[in-house]
Structure formats: C-alpha cells, structure tokens
Design an enzyme around this catalytic site. Structure first.
Site, PDB file in Angstrom:
ATOM      1  N   ARG A   1      -4.994 -17.304   7.912  1.00 51.62           N
ATOM      2  CA  ARG A   1      -6.428 -17.025   7.694  1.00 51.62           C
ATOM      3  C   ARG A   1      -6.848 -15.638   8.177  1.00 51.62           C
ATOM      4  NH1 ARG A   1      -6.841 -22.537   9.268  1.00 51.62           N
ATOM      5  NH2 ARG A   1      -6.990 -23.787   7.402  1.00 51.62           N
TER       6      ARG A   1
ATOM      7  N   LYS B   1     -11.093  -3.806  -0.600  1.00 48.10           N
ATOM      8  CA  LYS B   1     -10.773  -4.649  -1.752  1.00 48.10           C
ATOM      9  C   LYS B   1      -9.258  -4.838  -1.793  1.00 48.10           C
ATOM     10  CE  LYS B   1     -14.436  -3.766  -5.088  1.00 48.10           C
ATOM     11  NZ  LYS B   1     -14.716  -3.275  -6.446  1.00 48.10           N
TER      12      LYS B   1
ATOM     13  N   GLU C   1      -9.225   9.813  -9.748  1.00 48.39           N
ATOM     14  CA  GLU C   1     -10.198   9.148  -8.858  1.00 48.39           C
ATOM     15  C   GLU C   1     -10.957  10.185  -8.020  1.00 48.39           C
ATOM     16  OE1 GLU C   1     -10.900   5.972  -9.010  1.00 48.39           O
ATOM     17  OE2 GLU C   1      -9.107   4.811  -9.509  1.00 48.39           O
TER      18      GLU C   1
ATOM     19  N   LYS D   1     -16.792   7.370  -0.491  1.00 46.81           N
ATOM     20  CA  LYS D   1     -16.510   5.938  -0.641  1.00 46.81           C
ATOM     21  C   LYS D   1     -17.016   5.178   0.584  1.00 46.81           C
ATOM     22  CE  LYS D   1     -13.509   2.364  -2.166  1.00 46.81           C
ATOM     23  NZ  LYS D   1     -12.331   1.950  -2.867  1.00 46.81           N
TER      24      LYS D   1
ATOM     25  N   GLU E   1     -20.268  -5.211  -3.239  1.00 48.77           N
ATOM     26  CA  GLU E   1     -20.599  -4.805  -4.615  1.00 48.77           C
ATOM     27  C   GLU E   1     -21.710  -5.628  -5.255  1.00 48.77           C
ATOM     28  OE1 GLU E   1     -17.228  -3.302  -6.799  1.00 48.77           O
ATOM     29  OE2 GLU E   1     -18.173  -3.915  -8.675  1.00 48.77           O
TER      30      GLU E   1
ATOM     31  N   ARG F   1     -22.162  -0.124  -4.915  1.00 49.85           N
ATOM     32  CA  ARG F   1     -20.702   0.013  -4.940  1.00 49.85           C
ATOM     33  C   ARG F   1     -20.177   0.056  -6.376  1.00 49.85           C
ATOM     34  NH1 ARG F   1     -16.023  -2.506  -0.980  1.00 49.85           N
ATOM     35  NH2 ARG F   1     -14.313  -1.570  -2.119  1.00 49.85           N
TER      36      ARG F   1
ATOM     37  N   ASN G   1     -17.159   2.398 -10.020  1.00 49.09           N
ATOM     38  CA  ASN G   1     -16.451   1.975 -11.231  1.00 49.09           C
ATOM     39  C   ASN G   1     -16.726   2.890 -12.421  1.00 49.09           C
ATOM     40  OD1 ASN G   1     -15.290  -0.292  -9.994  1.00 49.09           O
ATOM     41  ND2 ASN G   1     -17.208  -1.413 -10.225  1.00 49.09           N
TER      42      ASN G   1
ATOM     43  N   HIS H   1     -14.417   2.892 -15.346  1.00 45.59           N
ATOM     44  CA  HIS H   1     -13.480   1.777 -15.193  1.00 45.59           C
ATOM     45  C   HIS H   1     -13.607   0.702 -16.271  1.00 45.59           C
ATOM     46  CE1 HIS H   1     -12.521   3.663 -11.444  1.00 45.59           C
ATOM     47  NE2 HIS H   1     -11.682   2.719 -11.099  1.00 45.59           N
TER      48      HIS H   1
ATOM     49  N   HIS I   1     -10.213  -0.292 -17.832  1.00 43.43           N
ATOM     50  CA  HIS I   1      -9.595  -1.621 -17.761  1.00 43.43           C
ATOM     51  C   HIS I   1      -9.211  -2.121 -19.151  1.00 43.43           C
ATOM     52  CE1 HIS I   1     -11.388  -2.461 -13.511  1.00 43.43           C
ATOM     53  NE2 HIS I   1     -10.296  -1.735 -13.485  1.00 43.43           N
TER      54      HIS I   1
ATOM     55  N   HIS J   1      -3.206   3.884 -13.906  1.00 45.82           N
ATOM     56  CA  HIS J   1      -4.613   3.544 -13.627  1.00 45.82           C
ATOM     57  C   HIS J   1      -5.506   4.795 -13.550  1.00 45.82           C
ATOM     58  CE1 HIS J   1      -8.052   1.426 -11.990  1.00 45.82           C
ATOM     59  NE2 HIS J   1      -8.092   2.287 -10.993  1.00 45.82           N
TER      60      HIS J   1
HETATM   61  P1  NAD Z   1       1.467   2.773  -6.996  1.00 40.70           P
HETATM   62  O1  NAD Z   1       1.272   2.082  -5.706  1.00 40.70           O
HETATM   63  O2  NAD Z   1       2.243   2.063  -8.053  1.00 40.70           O
HETATM   64  O3  NAD Z   1       2.111   4.192  -6.714  1.00 40.70           O
HETATM   65  C1  NAD Z   1       2.447   5.022  -7.809  1.00 40.70           C
HETATM   66  C2  NAD Z   1       3.920   5.425  -7.734  1.00 40.70           C
HETATM   67  O4  NAD Z   1       4.063   6.401  -6.711  1.00 40.70           O
HETATM   68  C3  NAD Z   1       4.872   4.285  -7.372  1.00 40.70           C
HETATM   69  O5  NAD Z   1       6.051   4.440  -8.106  1.00 40.70           O
HETATM   70  C4  NAD Z   1       5.165   4.522  -5.888  1.00 40.70           C
HETATM   71  O6  NAD Z   1       6.420   4.049  -5.512  1.00 40.70           O
HETATM   72  C5  NAD Z   1       5.104   6.017  -5.820  1.00 40.70           C
HETATM   73  N1  NAD Z   1       4.761   6.596  -4.536  1.00 40.70           N
HETATM   74  C6  NAD Z   1       3.767   6.263  -3.684  1.00 40.70           C
HETATM   75  N2  NAD Z   1       3.717   7.121  -2.679  1.00 40.70           N
HETATM   76  C7  NAD Z   1       4.683   8.047  -2.880  1.00 40.70           C
HETATM   77  C8  NAD Z   1       5.094   9.200  -2.206  1.00 40.70           C
HETATM   78  N3  NAD Z   1       4.490   9.645  -1.099  1.00 40.70           N
HETATM   79  N4  NAD Z   1       6.141   9.907  -2.710  1.00 40.70           N
HETATM   80  C9  NAD Z   1       6.749   9.501  -3.853  1.00 40.70           C
HETATM   81  N5  NAD Z   1       6.397   8.426  -4.537  1.00 40.70           N
HETATM   82  C10 NAD Z   1       5.365   7.697  -4.063  1.00 40.70           C
HETATM   83  O7  NAD Z   1       0.071   3.137  -7.675  1.00 40.70           O
HETATM   84  P2  NAD Z   1      -1.209   3.906  -7.149  1.00 40.70           P
HETATM   85  O8  NAD Z   1      -1.573   4.832  -8.234  1.00 40.70           O
HETATM   86  O9  NAD Z   1      -1.051   4.398  -5.777  1.00 40.70           O
HETATM   87  O10 NAD Z   1      -2.284   2.728  -7.082  1.00 40.70           O
HETATM   88  C11 NAD Z   1      -2.647   2.028  -8.239  1.00 40.70           C
HETATM   89  C12 NAD Z   1      -3.130   0.644  -7.831  1.00 40.70           C
HETATM   90  O11 NAD Z   1      -4.262   0.781  -6.967  1.00 40.70           O
HETATM   91  C13 NAD Z   1      -3.588  -0.193  -9.007  1.00 40.70           C
HETATM   92  O12 NAD Z   1      -3.023  -1.477  -8.893  1.00 40.70           O
HETATM   93  C14 NAD Z   1      -5.104  -0.274  -8.851  1.00 40.70           C
HETATM   94  O13 NAD Z   1      -5.646  -1.467  -9.350  1.00 40.70           O
HETATM   95  C15 NAD Z   1      -5.227  -0.188  -7.357  1.00 40.70           C
HETATM   96  N6  NAD Z   1      -6.544   0.269  -6.906  1.00 40.70           N
HETATM   97  C16 NAD Z   1      -7.174  -0.469  -5.958  1.00 40.70           C
HETATM   98  C17 NAD Z   1      -8.402  -0.075  -5.463  1.00 40.70           C
HETATM   99  C18 NAD Z   1      -9.053  -0.849  -4.367  1.00 40.70           C
HETATM  100  O14 NAD Z   1     -10.219  -0.581  -4.054  1.00 40.70           O
HETATM  101  N7  NAD Z   1      -8.368  -1.776  -3.752  1.00 40.70           N
HETATM  102  C19 NAD Z   1      -8.995   1.097  -5.954  1.00 40.70           C
HETATM  103  C20 NAD Z   1      -8.325   1.829  -6.921  1.00 40.70           C
HETATM  104  C21 NAD Z   1      -7.103   1.403  -7.395  1.00 40.70           C
END
Ligand code: NAD
Length: 372
Positions: free
Chosen positions: A123, A145, A187, A229, A239, A243, A247, A250, A254, A268
């Site tokens: 939990r 999130k 972003e 942010k 949200e 908040r 988006n 987005h 999406h 993304h």
């Molecule tokens: P990811 O985590 O897949 O990373 C992208 C790629 O970069 C991966 O192959 C990873 O292994 C690589 N990588 C990461 N750090 C590295 C580094 N320092 N050196 C070399 N390679 C590295 O994707 P992302 O773009 O970081 O995140 C996308 C995700 O985030 C999506 O699932 C999206 O929905 C989510 N997201 C969440 C929120 C939230 O508020 N929680 C906001 C925006 C996006």
C-alpha cells in the site's frame, strides 16, 4: 555549474527536484537522509543499466548503501501488466519494507512503471525518481502520475503517487540517442507554448545549442520546465482544472500513438510536437489565435529537425474519422465531450470542451492529404 532546486509544494507530500551535473554519482549521499536502513532497490531498463548503473551503484557503496537492481527491457511495451507483476513480485522477493526506498532509474517508462509498483507495494513504499531521459526530467518524473498501459489504451491504469525526491542529472542526457533527446524536447517547448512566451523565445534562440550539448542551457531548460510543471501540479494535483493544460497537443498525440501501435514509428514526445502543431492550427481555424502562431510553432520545430507533419510519420495512418474515434478513448473525455487545449497565442492556452469537431476533422484531413 550550479545545482538548481525546484520545490513541488504539496503540503506534507512536498519534495525537491534537484537539477544539475554529477547527481547520479552523488545519489548515495543525497538519498541517505531518507533511508531507515542502508539498502535500496533499483528498477531500471537494460539500456540505462548498461550505461549508468555502475556509476549509481558506486556512489551508493561509497555511502555504505547496498543495493539490488531489476533490469527490464527498454521501451514502451514494458509499461504492461506483465512487467508490473514481474516488478512487484521481484520487490516482494527482495523483501522490500514499507520504509525502504525504491529508485526509479530510467526514462518515463521506468518512472511510470516503478512509481506505480511502489504505490501498490504494501500500500505504498517510498520512491525516488532518477530520470535519465530529457522527457522524464522535464515531465514524467515530476507530478506523481504513475501507471501502465492497457490493451484499451495508454496510461489507463495507474495512481497519483508522489516521489520523495527527483534527481535530474543533465550529464546522463549525453548518452541519449539524438532522436530520444528531440522527443523530450517536444515536451520542453510544450511548456513555452502553453504558458510562457518568454521561454518559447529563449528556446527559439537557444534550442539548437542545447540539443548540441550545452550543459548550462540544458540545466536552464530543465529547471524552467520543472518550475512550470511544479507550479501547475501544486495548484491542481489531481487534474480537476489547470493541470489539463499540460496536455497541450496530447489529444492529437494519443490518437496518433494508438494509430501507430505505440511503436518506434512515433515516440511520445514526437507525437506531442506534432500534436501541438495541430492544436495551434485548430486554434487558428477556430479564430482563437492569429495565423502567425501556428507558423511560428512549425518554424521552430522544423529548425530543431523535429517531426512536424503527419507526413513525417512513416507508414499508413487511418483517416480523420478514425483518428477522432481514437481520441475519444482519451482519459480527458467527460460526458462524452473531448477536451482540447487550445491557444489564444503562444504562451496563452486554455481548456476547451466545446471544440467543433468538424474543424478538427478538416485540420486532420488537410494534414493527411499532404502525405499523398
Ligand atoms: P523511455 O523510458 O522508453 O526512454 C526512451 C529510450 O531512451 C529508451 O530506450 C531508454 O532505454 C533510453 N534511455 C533513457 N535514458 C537514457 C540515457 N541516459 N542514455 C541512453 N539511453 C537512455 O521513454 P521516455 O521518452 O523517457 O518516456 C516516455 C514515457 O513517459 C511514455 O510511456 C509516456 O506515457 C510517459 N510519460 C509520463 C508522464 C507522467 O506524467 N507520468 C508524462 C509524460 C510522459
């Protein structure tokens, strides 16, 4: 280079985001004050583990902190029920206690998955985010999130669960593939477009140097993004209002991600950039903003060599009606009405639940026709 701190003000769940160089090697010292025993567990992906895990572990050992690490496959497919089960079962097998700290060490995929696993383990086990992608540093690691994808759509299963601290080490961004860096940049400019014209103008001038590796500029851009942010999250954590501005782009994004199967065809952050261009085009056609705004957005994206148009996405895309149908799976649908973030100008956006879908359709049809 200075280390910067941004506070996320959420009462007794407030926390700091540290931004700067050298944070991964010093993570042991920074995390130590949070520990009740000298042991942590780390969730990471195979790419980040190969490049940076040894540095993190060395810094932990230097502080007398032992650790165990779970290395998951890299990529969006890891935000799944299967990997959530694997992660939680692993945490249980490691005998993680309620007062322990789970470290999410990776991009947004690892942050979202590990954060959700921490939220539901016993939990709620405390966790620290060490985001390693630009996208994770400016967005996903901040604000609480967490979650996974379902076959019904992206991020549909999850929880709001705030970390204890975020360590955004801008030096680790140096190993990102250029495409992943630019996806994160999608972003970054989103913040300028949604609420800060001055920041957008700064990015127009400094974005190329930042992408080329300028550390001071990276620190400034990550800090300004996190500040924006953090301010929004402090006003509206769950949200119900403001908040949703985060988006911007987005709803389009999406639908495009679903249409491309959440695959490498469209990352993304790339979808966010294209989505922002489409949101400004829609705003202009609705008479909300001047023609100059979408042109300026597109010009900057192009200058950064980013994807801007639907024609920049390889392979087939469904027609405009099908894309609009995909939008209706969005979490922001209320009483069957889609919420769009529209713009009065660059830096001035608002939530609009009354967007005429025939205008959205015409924007998509025109964008799709450029692909032929
Ligand atoms: P990811 O985590 O897949 O990373 C992208 C790629 O970069 C991966 O192959 C990873 O292994 C690589 N990588 C990461 N750090 C590295 C580094 N320092 N050196 C070399 N390679 C590295 O994707 P992302 O773009 O970081 O995140 C996308 C995700 O985030 C999506 O699932 C999206 O929905 C989510 N997201 C969440 C929120 C939230 O508020 N929680 C906001 C925006 C996006």
């Amino acid at each position: 280079m200075e280390r910067e701190v941004v506070n996320v003000d959420l009462g007794d769940r407030s926390y700091d985001i540290l931004i700067g160089p050298n944070l991964v090697p010093n993570a042991g010292a920074l995390i130590k004050p949070f520990l009740k025993r000298n042991h942590v567990v780390i969730i990471t992906d195979e790419n980040v583990a190969r490049l940076h895990l040894a540095t993190l572990e060395k810094g932990l050992i230097a502080q007398g902190i032992s650790s165990a690490a779970l290395k998951l496959p890299a990529g969006e497919a890891t935000k799944s029920w299967e990997m959530l089960q694997k992660t939680t079962e692993w945490l249980l097998s490691e005998k993680v206690e309620r007062d322990d700290i789970v470290i999410a060490f990776g991009g947004g995929v690892i942050g979202d998955l590990a954060g959700f696993a921490a939220a539901i383990m016993r939990r709620g086990v405390r966790f620290v985010q060490i985001p390693t992608s630009l996208l994770a540093q400016v967005d996903s690691s901040v604000g609480g999130k967490t979650g996974i994808n379902s076959p019904h759509g992206k991020n549909l299963v999850g929880a709001f669960y705030q970390p204890q601290m975020v360590l955004a080490d801008v030096e680790v961004l140096g190993t990102l593939k250029p495409r992943d860096f630019l996806a994160g940049y999608g972003e970054v400019i989103k913040y300028g477009m949604l609420g800060d014209l001055k920041f957008f103008t700064w990015l127009e001038e400094n974005g190329p140097a930042m992408a080329a590796g300028d550390m001071e500029k990276r620190i400034y851009a990550v800090k300004r993004s996190c500040q924006m942010k953090a301010d929004i999250v402090a006003r509206d954590e769950k949200e119900h209002g403001d908040r949703a501005l985060l988006n911007l782009g987005h709803t389009f994004c999406h639908a495009l991600e679903a249409a491309t199967g959440y695959s490498d065809r469209l990352l993304h952050g790339e979808g966010v950039a294209i989505g922002c261009a489409l949101a400004f085009e829609t705003s202009m056609r609705l008479g909300l903003c001047a023609q100059e705004a979408p042109s300026r957005v597109r010009a900057h994206l192009k200058n950064m060599n980013m994807k801007v148009d639907l024609s920049d996405i390889e392979g087939e895309l469904p027609d405009a009606d099908a894309l609009i149908k995909l939008m209706s799976q969005d979490k922001k649908v209320q009483n069957g009405k889609l919420a769009f973030i529209m713009a009065r100008s660059i830096g001035d956006s608002f939530v609009d639940r009354n967007v005429d879908l025939t205008v959205v359709k015409s924007v998509l049809e025109d964008a799709l026709s450029l692909r032929q």
